[in-house]
Design an enzyme around this catalytic site. Structure first.
Site, PDB file in Angstrom:
ATOM      1  N   ALA A  13       0.855  -1.191   0.000  1.00 40.75           N
ATOM      2  CA  ALA A  13       0.000   0.000   0.000  1.00 40.75           C
ATOM      3  C   ALA A  13       0.887   1.235   0.000  1.00 40.75           C
ATOM      4  O   ALA A  13       2.097   1.134   0.206  1.00 40.75           O
ATOM      5  CB  ALA A  13      -0.898   0.014   1.236  1.00 40.75           C
ATOM      6  N   LYS A  14       0.312   2.372  -0.238  1.00 39.57           N
ATOM      7  CA  LYS A  14       1.040   3.639  -0.131  1.00 39.57           C
ATOM      8  C   LYS A  14       0.016   4.747  -0.008  1.00 39.57           C
ATOM      9  O   LYS A  14      -1.119   4.601  -0.447  1.00 39.57           O
ATOM     10  CB  LYS A  14       1.886   3.870  -1.393  1.00 39.57           C
ATOM     11  N   GLY A  15       0.447   5.844   0.572  1.00 43.57           N
ATOM     12  CA  GLY A  15      -0.473   6.965   0.700  1.00 43.57           C
ATOM     13  C   GLY A  15       0.273   8.263   0.695  1.00 43.57           C
ATOM     14  O   GLY A  15       1.505   8.301   0.627  1.00 43.57           O
TER      15      GLY A  15
END
Ligand code: GLU
Length: 422
Positions: free
Chosen positions: A107-109
């Site tokens: 994931a990444k944000g």
């Protein structure tokens, strides 16, 4: 520094993925699954500024895949953050964890803004309000953020505090592992701060052993002097290598007598950038890229090694501390030039590996010492290195595609074992 992004960095990931999937004959159905991100969360949220105004911010969390374990990956604060970039970074995290054999997905944000323009109090409120907006889209057994570009242990402490504060009192103590990269006193792991740079250096040292290259007396240059660039520079110095050139958002500097990475780190902490570092001369972006050194460590943003810059590179090894610093055209040119590449999803995995150790320590209420953390990091990242090297030899191919194949084989096997519901 070259900040201009290509239109869509996610296209780079797709090209890399398709190339590897073709070479290894990835199962056609599983290919369909992995070529998409699972969830894409986009939030707009208001924050009160110091002067009483309200400003709106846009934040993202993209969850690419969680078949190997909870979603995992950093959060970045940068004006260039957009859905394409976050999608790309989330996908790279899935491959990274799979190569390193750690039970996480990808994931990444991030939030699209320039944190340098805001006060500490404003940064705290932006972080807390973003965490609140994400709500139960993150969680200690579900999706675990960590630091990335322009975020740090303090930001993680605010996230933990905000997340825990929104939970019922009796489960708050079980939330410590909702983020990793926390301050040590707030449940972080010793060794997490330097972990990405340490992993970069462990892989460089292994490459040097394999190729019988002597690091003592070698030269290197670094792009980006944040957490990864500064730690990698300082740790590489202890092997007798000399830092010749550095570039960051404030400009590029060079010295043939060598730049001391320890002194440069204090200077950057005080002044905010490498510009005007005493004893160095200022160079242009193009000159920085053509500086002749043995090892180049890109540790900044994506798409720096491209058709425009790769032809001028005069180095033996590129150790990718950043995520996605080389685009597919750049890659092709590096291969033609015979430059060795330690690809990002192998080379910079030290951060997420020690994040995994932090997560485990929190779950078990343990504190490991630095010898234990570094020893386990070394074992994990070098095992990943060997898997990639063997795969590159097996397929007679470049290390990036080989790294993808290591990851894709693992994911393919798990999907075949588990099947698709219903
Ligand atoms: N942001 C780092 C990366 O790109 C670390 C992620 C993590 O520790 O979860 O690998």
């Amino acid at each position: 520094m070259e900040n201009k992004k290509q239109l869509n960095v996610y296209e780079n990931v797709c090209r890399q993925f398709n190339q590897a999937a073709d070479r290894m004959n990835l199962d056609f159905e599983i290919r369909k699954i992995l070529s998409k991100t699972m969830n894409e969360i986009s939030v707009n949220f208001p924050v009160k500024m110091d002067d009483g105004r309200i400003e709106m911010f846009t934040g993202y969390r993209v969850q690419h895949n969680n078949v190997l374990g909870p979603f995992k990956g950093g959060l970045r604060f940068h004006p260039a953050v957009d859905i394409h970039e976050v999608r790309a970074l989330a996908t790279w995290m899935t491959w990274k964890s799979a190569i390193m054999d750690i039970p996480f997905g990808g994931a990444k944000g991030g939030i699209q803004f320039d944190p340098r323009k805001y006060s500490r109090n404003e940064l705290e409120r932006i972080t807390r309000r973003f965490t609140f907006a994400l709500g139960c889209n993150i969680g200690p057994e579900y999706d675990i953020p960590a630091p990335d570009v322009n975020t740090n242990a303090q930001i993680m402490a605010w996230m933990l505090d905000t997340y825990a504060s929104t939970m019922p009192a009796h489960v708050r103590q079980a939330c410590t592992h909702v983020v990793t990269g926390k301050p040590v006193e707030a449940g972080g792991s010793i060794g997490r701060d330097k972990a990405t740079g340490q992993g970069v250096v462990f892989t460089i040292v292994q490459w040097a052993k394999d190729t019988r290259f002597d690091l003592n007396g070698a030269t290197y240059s670094v792009q980006g002097f944040g957490n990864v660039g500064s730690w990698a520079s300082r740790l590489l110095k202890s092997y007798g290598a000399t830092l010749i050139a550095v570039e960051d958002a404030t400009g590029a500097i060079q010295s043939n007598d060598g730049l001391d990475p320890d002194i440069l780190t204090s200077y950057v902490n005080d002044t905010g950038g490498v510009k005007d570092f005493p004893g160095s001369k200022k160079v242009e972006h193009a000159e920085f890229f053509t500086t002749s050194v043995d090892i180049f460590i890109p540790a900044a943003l994506e798409n720096q090694i491209t058709a425009a810059t790769a032809p001028g590179l005069n180095v033996k090894l590129i150790a990718e501390g950043a995520n996605g610093p080389t685009d597919p055209d750049g890659d092709r040119i590096l291969q033609e030039k015979g430059i060795n590449v330690l690809p990002d999803i192998l080379c910079n995995a030290g951060g997420v590996i020690v994040s995994y150790f932090e997560w485990l320590q929190n779950k078990r209420s343990e504190f490991w010492d630095l010898v234990e953390v570094d020893g386990k990091l070394y074992k994990k990242i070098i095992s990943g290195y060997h898997r990639v090297r063997e795969t590159a030899q097996e397929f007679k191919m470049d290390w990036r595609t080989a790294a993808y194949i290591v990851a894709l084989r693992r994911l393919e096997k798990v999907y075949k074992d588990r099947g698709i519901f219903p």
